[in-house]
Structures are given as structure tokens and as C-alpha cells.
Write a protein that holds these residues in place. Structure first.
Motif, PDB file in Angstrom:
ATOM      1  N   ARG A   1       0.827  -1.208   0.000  1.00  0.00           N
ATOM      2  CA  ARG A   1       0.000   0.000   0.000  1.00  0.00           C
ATOM      3  C   ARG A   1       0.860   1.258   0.000  1.00  0.00           C
ATOM      4  NH1 ARG A   1      -4.295   1.732   4.825  1.00  0.00           N
ATOM      5  NH2 ARG A   1      -4.211   3.998   4.433  1.00  0.00           N
ATOM      6  N   HIS A   2       0.435   2.248  -0.760  1.00  0.00           N
ATOM      7  CA  HIS A   2       1.007   3.588  -0.624  1.00  0.00           C
ATOM      8  C   HIS A   2      -0.081   4.593  -0.931  1.00  0.00           C
ATOM      9  CE1 HIS A   2       1.601   4.122  -5.077  1.00  0.00           C
ATOM     10  NE2 HIS A   2       1.735   2.807  -5.028  1.00  0.00           N
ATOM     11  N   ASP A   3      -0.141   5.664  -0.137  1.00  0.00           N
ATOM     12  CA  ASP A   3      -1.235   6.626  -0.202  1.00  0.00           C
ATOM     13  C   ASP A   3      -0.864   7.908  -0.931  1.00  0.00           C
ATOM     14  OD1 ASP A   3      -2.324   4.659   1.342  1.00  0.00           O
ATOM     15  OD2 ASP A   3      -2.895   5.946   3.015  1.00  0.00           O
ATOM     16  N   THR A   4       0.386   8.047  -1.344  1.00  0.00           N
ATOM     17  CA  THR A   4       0.848   9.156  -2.168  1.00  0.00           C
ATOM     18  C   THR A   4       1.750   8.563  -3.248  1.00  0.00           C
ATOM     19  OG1 THR A   4       2.756   9.543  -0.727  1.00  0.00           O
ATOM     20  CG2 THR A   4       0.782  10.849  -0.284  1.00  0.00           C
ATOM     21  N   PRO A   5       1.988   9.297  -4.352  1.00  0.00           N
ATOM     22  CA  PRO A   5       2.928   8.798  -5.370  1.00  0.00           C
ATOM     23  C   PRO A   5       4.319   8.626  -4.760  1.00  0.00           C
ATOM     24  CG  PRO A   5       1.560  10.552  -6.257  1.00  0.00           C
ATOM     25  CD  PRO A   5       1.322  10.545  -4.779  1.00  0.00           C
ATOM     26  N   LEU A   6       4.813   7.386  -4.754  1.00  0.00           N
ATOM     27  CA  LEU A   6       5.956   7.031  -3.921  1.00  0.00           C
ATOM     28  C   LEU A   6       6.673   5.840  -4.515  1.00  0.00           C
ATOM     29  CD1 LEU A   6       6.771   8.082  -0.971  1.00  0.00           C
ATOM     30  CD2 LEU A   6       5.708   5.981  -0.152  1.00  0.00           C
ATOM     31  N   VAL A   7       7.974   5.713  -4.246  1.00  0.00           N
ATOM     32  CA  VAL A   7       8.705   4.512  -4.615  1.00  0.00           C
ATOM     33  C   VAL A   7       9.821   4.256  -3.613  1.00  0.00           C
ATOM     34  CG1 VAL A   7      10.419   5.640  -6.124  1.00  0.00           C
ATOM     35  CG2 VAL A   7       9.738   3.267  -6.568  1.00  0.00           C
ATOM     36  N   GLY A   8      10.044   2.987  -3.320  1.00  0.00           N
ATOM     37  CA  GLY A   8      11.174   2.542  -2.505  1.00  0.00           C
ATOM     38  C   GLY A   8      11.733   1.281  -3.137  1.00  0.00           C
ATOM     39  N   VAL A   9      13.059   1.260  -3.374  1.00  0.00           N
ATOM     40  CA  VAL A   9      13.677   0.165  -4.122  1.00  0.00           C
ATOM     41  C   VAL A   9      14.972  -0.249  -3.433  1.00  0.00           C
ATOM     42  CG1 VAL A   9      14.516  -0.600  -6.376  1.00  0.00           C
ATOM     43  CG2 VAL A   9      12.763   1.179  -6.246  1.00  0.00           C
ATOM     44  N   ASP A  10      15.162  -1.560  -3.286  1.00  0.00           N
ATOM     45  CA  ASP A  10      16.430  -2.118  -2.831  1.00  0.00           C
ATOM     46  C   ASP A  10      17.288  -2.380  -4.068  1.00  0.00           C
ATOM     47  OD1 ASP A  10      18.211  -4.605  -2.485  1.00  0.00           O
ATOM     48  OD2 ASP A  10      17.731  -4.142  -0.404  1.00  0.00           O
ATOM     49  N   LEU A  11      18.468  -1.737  -4.133  1.00  0.00           N
ATOM     50  CA  LEU A  11      19.391  -1.897  -5.258  1.00  0.00           C
ATOM     51  C   LEU A  11      20.556  -2.775  -4.824  1.00  0.00           C
ATOM     52  CD1 LEU A  11      19.558   1.835  -6.440  1.00  0.00           C
ATOM     53  CD2 LEU A  11      18.066   0.028  -7.326  1.00  0.00           C
ATOM     54  N   ASP A  12      20.683  -3.934  -5.433  1.00  0.00           N
ATOM     55  CA  ASP A  12      21.798  -4.857  -5.188  1.00  0.00           C
ATOM     56  C   ASP A  12      22.723  -4.739  -6.399  1.00  0.00           C
ATOM     57  OD1 ASP A  12      23.507  -6.852  -4.436  1.00  0.00           O
ATOM     58  OD2 ASP A  12      21.984  -8.415  -4.278  1.00  0.00           O
ATOM     59  N   LEU A  13      23.840  -4.040  -6.233  1.00  0.00           N
ATOM     60  CA  LEU A  13      24.675  -3.613  -7.359  1.00  0.00           C
ATOM     61  C   LEU A  13      26.034  -4.307  -7.347  1.00  0.00           C
ATOM     62  CD1 LEU A  13      23.940   0.210  -7.021  1.00  0.00           C
ATOM     63  CD2 LEU A  13      22.855  -1.389  -8.606  1.00  0.00           C
ATOM     64  N   ARG A  14      26.491  -4.697  -8.532  1.00  0.00           N
ATOM     65  CA  ARG A  14      27.815  -5.305  -8.678  1.00  0.00           C
ATOM     66  C   ARG A  14      28.759  -4.426  -9.489  1.00  0.00           C
ATOM     67  NH1 ARG A  14      26.325  -7.033  -5.005  1.00  0.00           N
ATOM     68  NH2 ARG A  14      25.837  -9.151  -4.337  1.00  0.00           N
ATOM     69  N   ALA A  15      28.226  -3.555 -10.304  1.00  0.00           N
ATOM     70  CA  ALA A  15      29.025  -2.624 -11.099  1.00  0.00           C
ATOM     71  C   ALA A  15      28.125  -1.447 -11.431  1.00  0.00           C
ATOM     72  CB  ALA A  15      29.573  -3.299 -12.359  1.00  0.00           C
ATOM     73  N   THR A  16      28.530  -0.627 -12.377  1.00  0.00           N
ATOM     74  CA  THR A  16      27.761   0.563 -12.720  1.00  0.00           C
ATOM     75  C   THR A  16      26.441   0.180 -13.384  1.00  0.00           C
ATOM     76  OG1 THR A  16      29.768   1.865 -12.956  1.00  0.00           O
ATOM     77  CG2 THR A  16      27.788   2.702 -14.038  1.00  0.00           C
ATOM     78  N   SER A  17      25.352   0.800 -12.928  1.00  0.00           N
ATOM     79  CA  SER A  17      24.027   0.558 -13.492  1.00  0.00           C
ATOM     80  C   SER A  17      23.310   1.882 -13.688  1.00  0.00           C
ATOM     81  CB  SER A  17      23.192  -0.334 -12.575  1.00  0.00           C
ATOM     82  OG  SER A  17      23.634  -1.680 -12.601  1.00  0.00           O
ATOM     83  N   THR A  18      22.467   1.936 -14.705  1.00  0.00           N
ATOM     84  CA  THR A  18      21.613   3.091 -14.933  1.00  0.00           C
ATOM     85  C   THR A  18      20.224   2.781 -14.393  1.00  0.00           C
ATOM     86  OG1 THR A  18      22.858   3.763 -16.886  1.00  0.00           O
ATOM     87  CG2 THR A  18      20.625   4.621 -16.660  1.00  0.00           C
ATOM     88  N   VAL A  19      19.738   3.643 -13.514  1.00  0.00           N
ATOM     89  CA  VAL A  19      18.490   3.420 -12.790  1.00  0.00           C
ATOM     90  C   VAL A  19      17.425   4.369 -13.343  1.00  0.00           C
ATOM     91  CG1 VAL A  19      17.413   3.546 -10.513  1.00  0.00           C
ATOM     92  CG2 VAL A  19      19.768   2.722 -10.730  1.00  0.00           C
ATOM     93  N   PRO A  20      16.278   3.855 -13.789  1.00  0.00           N
ATOM     94  CA  PRO A  20      15.225   4.736 -14.315  1.00  0.00           C
ATOM     95  C   PRO A  20      14.548   5.524 -13.202  1.00  0.00           C
ATOM     96  CG  PRO A  20      14.443   2.476 -14.225  1.00  0.00           C
ATOM     97  CD  PRO A  20      15.894   2.432 -13.857  1.00  0.00           C
ATOM     98  N   LEU A  21      14.269   6.806 -13.471  1.00  0.00           N
ATOM     99  CA  LEU A  21      13.620   7.679 -12.504  1.00  0.00           C
ATOM    100  C   LEU A  21      12.447   8.406 -13.153  1.00  0.00           C
ATOM    101  CD1 LEU A  21      16.730   9.385 -10.823  1.00  0.00           C
ATOM    102  CD2 LEU A  21      15.588   7.269 -10.132  1.00  0.00           C
ATOM    103  N   ARG A  22      11.658   9.094 -12.333  1.00  0.00           N
ATOM    104  CA  ARG A  22      10.584   9.950 -12.806  1.00  0.00           C
ATOM    105  C   ARG A  22      10.965  11.406 -12.569  1.00  0.00           C
ATOM    106  NH1 ARG A  22       4.684   7.988 -10.750  1.00  0.00           N
ATOM    107  NH2 ARG A  22       4.428  10.254 -11.029  1.00  0.00           N
TER     108      ARG A  22
END
Length: 318
Positions: free
Chosen positions: A184-205
Motif C-alpha cells: 500500500r502507498h497513499d501518495t505517489p511514492l517509490v522505494g527500491v532495494d538496489l543490489d549492485l555489482r558494477a555501474t548501473s543506470t536506474v530509471p527515474l521519474r
């Protein structure tokens, strides 16, 4: 892992002064605090940065050793106006609340409790797990439309994951990379666990503001290093983020539409006015029915009055 928020973290009697900015990398130190038997690194709230979207609290806990009968040992305590979002990277914790919920949480699972107008809970040893405990607890400020509503609890044993360039993202709350969390989320929201091994490009809004809390290892954004014990505030207006993992790393990406409602935070309460905080404090001190009862062997957590109700240096009240 629940609070409390003190005036060291953010003055309770002042409205939120946080404002989103254009894309940036603003690095601030977490503050060490003691919660139950654990030392935590508190990344939010901090003076000058209370919120990222509706996220208003982030405690990175552990790693620390626990036993079957001795863990966090946080006795029953109350909440108003928020959601608690609990995510472990190692170990197990038992959640009990005044709704009658009793749920062990393990790595890869999510506990989310919505306080609405009032709920209480405890966080305890499981009775069977011995080993290392590490994780993060987050709070989300509830908007006006739901903050006085009924309390609720949900447990998600599995969460959606998506591949990154060289890593994996687990979506705790909201939508990310084309996948949606069931939480559940009551406002526009995001939470993400990033498990990284090298450089990555992460999509955003572009309409979200974002921050990174590193749990393990080291990353860099725009050449600025981030390690555990730091909050990297990233502003808004980005459509992607290049995260350089300088060694295997684990980080929490927090984002959301800037939360425009002014909030007041004190102890375990998120309200709007002193009067709301006073009423919640009075209910907890009087042990009335507002926060219910938790079936826990741990003692109920007491608290003194809010700072504006304490005598000042000249012996006067508010």
C-alpha cells in the motif's frame, strides 16, 4: 527499529522546511541513535531535510548479533499519521501489534503497518533465530485523506524484482522499471532495494525527488562517493541515474512527489499541530483505548511530555 524522533533530528515545534531542488548530489551525515538495544544510523529526518517525497524517517540498523530471546527488544509503543516499512537484509524479527498481528519478517519480505489515527506495536526476538540482524526501517507520512483512518498491517512474503545493467532491483513500494509492488502507498511514492555489482543506470521519474541510503559497500553518483552513514539527496527532474558501484553494494532508493503538507514530528508521532501531538501523548500516558493493546511480554515504553509542555530554564511552562 521504530524511532523515536528527537529534537536533535528535527525541531518538533517547527514546520518542515525541506524543499525539493533541481538535480544535485547533496551528501549529509546520518546520526547515530540508540533504539532498543541497537545502534542505528538515522539518515532521515535531519535538520534541513525532513522528507524525500512522503518518506520522513530512515534508520539503518545493524549488523548486530541477536539470540533467540534477545534482539531488538522494543516494547509496545504508539504511532499516528504514518506507515512503518520494515526491510531486513539479514536476520529475523517478530512484529506484534494492537490489531492482533503477529508476524516474523525475514530478508526479502516486507512488513508495512499503517497507523492511521492510532496503533501500537512491538519488535522482538523471534524465540528461534540466532545470528546477525541488519535492515532498515522507514516511515511514510500519511496525507490528510488517510491519516485519521483505520490502522492496518500487511506482510508481503515476495516482492517483484527487475534486472539492472549489473545488479537487481527489488521494488518495496510503488512502481519501478515497469513492475509494481503490492504494498500500500497513499501518495505517489517509490522505494527500491538496489543490489549492485558494477555501474548501473536506474530509471527515474522527473516529477519525483529522490535520495539514496547505502547499506553496504560504496557507490558514487556524479563522482560523489556514498557509503553507509550518509544520505545522498538527488533532487528532482532526473529521468535516470547512473550509479557507480565501486565495490559490491546494497542501497535503498527513496523517491516520491514532493510532500507539500507541512508535518510536525515528535517521538513516534507524525502530526500537523502541537494539539494533535498533545492529544496522542495524553492518550498514551493515560493508557486509554486509542492505541489498543499489544500482546507482548516486553514492557510498554513510557515517554515524558513534548518539549513545549516542559518548564523552561526559568521554570515557566509553555
Amino acid at each position: 527499529m521504530s524511532g523515536p524522533v528527537s529534537t536533535v533530528d528535527a525541531p518538533a515545534a517547527q514546520p518542515d522546511a525541506s524543499h525539493p531542488s533541481a538535480p544535485c548530489v547533496e551528501v549529509t551525515d546520518s546520526r547515530e541513535a540508540t533504539v532498543g538495544k541497537f545502534t542505528v544510523r538515522r539518515a532521515l529526518p535531519r535538520r534541513g531535510r525532513r522528507t524525500v517525497g512522503a518518506w520522513c524517517f530512515a534508520d539503518h540498523m545493524g549488523p548486530a548479533d541477536v539470540t533467540e530471546n534477545s534482539g531488538l527488544d522494543i516494547g509496545p509503543h504508539p504511532h499516528i499519521g504514518l506507515q512503518t516499512v520494515t526491510w531486513l537484509t539479514d536476520g529475523q524479527v517478530l512484529h506484534r501489534d494492537s490489531l492482533g498481528s503477529e508476524q516474523v519478517i525475514k530478508p526479502g519480505q516486507l512488513n508495512l503497518m499503517t497507523s492511521g489515527g492510532g496503533v501500537s506495536h512491538s519488535e522482538e526476538a523471534t524465540g528461534h533465530y540466532r545470528g546477525t540482524l541488519e535492515g532498515i526501517q522507514l516511515w511514510v507520512a500519511l496525507p490528510e485523506g488517510t491519516r485519521h483512518g483505520p490502522a492496518g498491517f500487511e506482510h508481503h512474503a515476495e516482492l517483484p524484482r527487475t534486472r539492472l545493467d549489473d545488479g537487481v532491483a527489488t521494488v518495496l513500494v510503488g512502481e519501478f522499471g515497469g513492475v509494481d509492488s503490492p504494498a500500500r502507498h497513499d501518495t505517489p511514492l517509490v522505494g527500491v532495494d538496489l543490489d549492485l555489482r558494477a555501474t548501473s543506470t536506474v530509471p527515474l521519474r522527473t516529477d519525483f525527488e529522490y535520495a539514496l541510503v547505502v547499506l553496504e559497500g560504496a557507490v558514487a553518483v556524479d563522482g560523489r562517493p556514498l557509503r553507509p552513514g550518509k544520505l545522498g539527496y538527488l533532487g528532482e527532474g532526473r529521468d535516470e541515474l547512473r550509479v557507480e558501484a565501486r565495490e559490491p553494494a546494497r542501497a535503498i532508493l527513496l523517491g516520491g512527489e514532493p510532500f507539500e503538507e507541512p508535518i510536525m514530528m515528535w517521538w513516534n508521532f507524525v502530526g500537523r499541530t502541537r494539539e494533535e501531538i498533545d492529544a496522542a501523548y495524553d492518550s498514551w500516558a493515560a493508557q486509554d483505548d486509542r492505541f489498543g493493546r499489544v500482546r507482548s511480554a516486553l514492557p510498554r515504553i513510557p515517554v515524558g511530555p513534548p518539549p513545549w509542555r516542559r518548564p523552561d530554564a526559568r521554570g515557566r511552562g509553555r
